[in-house]
Write a protein that holds these residues in place. Structure first.
Motif, mmCIF file in Angstrom:
data_model
loop_
_atom_site.group_PDB
_atom_site.id
_atom_site.type_symbol
_atom_site.label_atom_id
_atom_site.label_comp_id
_atom_site.label_asym_id
_atom_site.label_seq_id
_atom_site.Cartn_x
_atom_site.Cartn_y
_atom_site.Cartn_z
ATOM 1 N N THR B 41 0.681 -1.103 0.125
ATOM 2 C CA THR B 41 0.048 0.033 0.170
ATOM 3 C C THR B 41 0.944 1.267 -0.107
ATOM 4 O O THR B 41 0.700 2.272 -0.691
ATOM 5 C CB THR B 41 -0.985 0.104 1.248
ATOM 6 N N ASP B 165 -5.208 -0.691 -5.140
ATOM 7 C CA ASP B 165 -4.873 -1.212 -3.979
ATOM 8 C C ASP B 165 -5.813 -2.081 -3.127
ATOM 9 O O ASP B 165 -6.832 -1.754 -2.595
ATOM 10 C CB ASP B 165 -4.801 -0.150 -2.806
ATOM 11 N N GLU B 166 -5.651 -3.370 -3.698
ATOM 12 C CA GLU B 166 -6.519 -4.706 -3.135
ATOM 13 C C GLU B 166 -8.051 -4.144 -3.376
ATOM 14 O O GLU B 166 -8.939 -4.091 -2.327
ATOM 15 C CB GLU B 166 -6.226 -4.725 -1.724
HETATM 16 MG MG MG Z 1 -2.209 -2.734 2.070
#
Ligand code: MG
Ligand code: ADP
Lengths: 234, 244
Positions: B41, B165-166
């Motif tokens: 991240t 991000d995910e």
């Molecule tokens: Mg993360």
């Protein structure tokens, strides 16, 4: 109370005199409300809110001097009685040559007051908006002021609406303190009328009733507004 | 296209990125995997300058920022616009409809005309399969729909690189597919993408390269089939055993 009621019931002339006074005083009282109480409330609330937003922004800013000034201001206002603040402005300042008329004195005093209390509400509301909202704004290229104006403040205003409505309703009632600095708003008129006919209880009850009606109407408006602002949350 | 050199990021005592070097060619899709806390991240956030790297440089197309010296505040927003960010938790603006969410950037930042932006936003939302949800507020949409609005919002700024991000990890399993499909379409159109995800199917089908991060370093990188079937590093093997 019982004596008062007894004396009224036993005395039909007194009853009709009281009704007369209540009726004839209604007009000057409402005039006081329309000419002073309501304008004073509206003007100070708007000025106070602007001051409050600026103060809240200063407090969350990263500029230390701004933070400190804002903190001192809020602390001083919250730590001193409103009546004392009004007296300082209206009776105190003239001794150093600053003479301000009653109405503008009241506007200044109440605005400073609303500014300090509402700034705490607005600050808390801004801080309650998740960090991800700022980041989402930044990530699409928005600047700090753009994100603040377009993303954060609209959401913060929804959060702060209920407490700000309470501030507003308190302000309506607090403006009665302006009577002490010679603003001929509703409460001062009640005092003046009562001084001529000695029916203090009647006039103060009458004026209390008018405040109550105004605040009741405001609380209905508050409820409607909150419902409308809630349309975008589940 | 993207050129990251010697990127370090430290939070007080904690060094989260310990020297990341990465080149990504135009139109490539890079999937980043790695254990929680490995800095994935943070790497994306540095690319979007939501975090200011401690040192190192990032270049995207013909622009670059060198964080070893102090970066001027003015340089950040234009650099940020080169990348579009899709957040794990969507971060849609709750007080705006889907359409308004997508229109916000072009109108406020690029000062484009409202009419043109509206048309573009409608096209983007149609493209992510939400042409019939233009006037819905985020709370009226499912997670998968919200994330697709998030993708359209980022695309509306016409970034050179999309960062994810995910994007599906907060979603119920049945909603993952619709978001991945939009991402695959985007990849097929030639968008340059860096995607942090543990969706192995997406990595196999869409990625040109898979990067395994651990402890603030890039430990291993390679073609998806190589990384998944015959990883070289012991740490990569361990991690893949854990998630498969
Ligand atoms: Mg993360
Ligand atoms: N703003 C921050 N302040 C302090 N530590 C942070 C911050 N953001 C992330 N970290 C730490 O950095 C490490 C890496 O985080 P992150 O990049 O989110 O990893 P990943 O996405 O791979 O799970 C974690 O140990 C996390 O606690």
């Amino acid at each position: 109370m019982k004596m008062f009621l007894n004396s009224i019931i036993a005395d039909p002339e007194r009853v009709s005199r009281l009704i007369d006074i209540a009726q004839s005083s209604l007009q000057p009282l409402l005039k006081g409300a329309i000419l002073y109480t309501i304008p004073l409330t509206l003007i100070t609330f708007v000025c106070g809110l602007i001051l409050a937003v600026l103060t809240a922004l200063a407090r969350i800013s990263s500029v230390k001097p701004l933070q400190i000034i804002a903190r001192i201001y809020v602390s001083a206002i919250r730590g001193t009685p409103l009546l004392v603040q009004l007296f300082i402005i209206f009776y105190g300042l003239p001794t150093i040559g600053v003479v301000i008329d009653p109405f503008p004195s009241a506007v200044i005093g109440f605005s400073l007051n609303v500014g300090a209390y509402a700034s705490e509400i607005i600050r808390a509301a801004i801080l309650s908006i998740p960090k991800g909202q700022w980041e989402a704004g930044y990530s699409i290229g928005m600047s700090y002021p753009q994100t603040l104006k377009r993303i954060i403040l609209p959401q913060a205003s929804r959060v702060s609406l209920p407490p700000l409505s309470n501030t507003f309703i308190s302000l309506v009632k607090d403006t009665s303190l302006a009577a002490m600095i010679l603003v001929t708003e509703m409460f001062r008129r009640a005092q003046e009328i009562a001084a001529t006919n000695y029916e203090f209880l009647l006039l103060y009850l009458e004026v209390a009733l008018i405040y109550w009606v105004i605040c009741f109407i405001l609380s209905i408006i508050q409820g409607r507004l909150e419902k409308r602002m809630d349309r975008f949350v589940s | 296209m993207i050129s990251i050199k010697g990127l370090h990021k430290r939070f007080d005592q904690l060094e989260v990125l310990k020297g990341i070097d990465l080149e990504v060619e135009k139109g490539k899709v890079v999937v980043v995997i790695g254990p929680s806390g490995s800095g994935k991240t943070t790497l994306l956030r540095c690319l979007n300058v939501l975090e200011t790297p401690t040192s190192g440089s990032i270049g995207i197309e013909d622009q670059s920022l060198d964080f070893s010296s102090s970066v001027s505040k003015k340089a950040v927003p234009p650099f940020r616009r080169l990348t579009g960010m899709v957040f794990q938790s969507y971060n849609l603006f709750p007080h705006m409809t889907a359409l308004e969410n997508v229109m916000e950037g072009p109108i406020t930042v690029k000062k484009e005309s409202k009419e043109a932006v509206r048309k573009k936003a409608e096209q983007l939302l149609t493209k992510v399969g939400l042409g019939d949800k233009l006037d819905y507020y985020p709370f009226q949409l499912s997670g998968g729909q919200q994330q697709r609005v998030g993708i359209a919002r980022a695309l509306a700024m016409e970034p050179k690189v999309m960062l994810f991000d995910e994007p599906t990890s907060a979603l119920d399993p049945e909603l993952v597919g619709e978001v991945l499909k939009v991402m695959k379409d985007l990849a097929n159109e030639g968008m340059t993408m860096i995607v942090v995800t543990h969706e192995m199917r997406f990595a196999r089908e869409a990625a040109d390269e898979v990067i395994f991060m651990d402890g603030g370093f890039i430990v291993e990188r390679g073609k998806p089939e190589d990384i998944f079937t015959s990883p070289k590093e012991e740490r990569t093997k361990q991690f893949l055993r854990l998630i498969q």
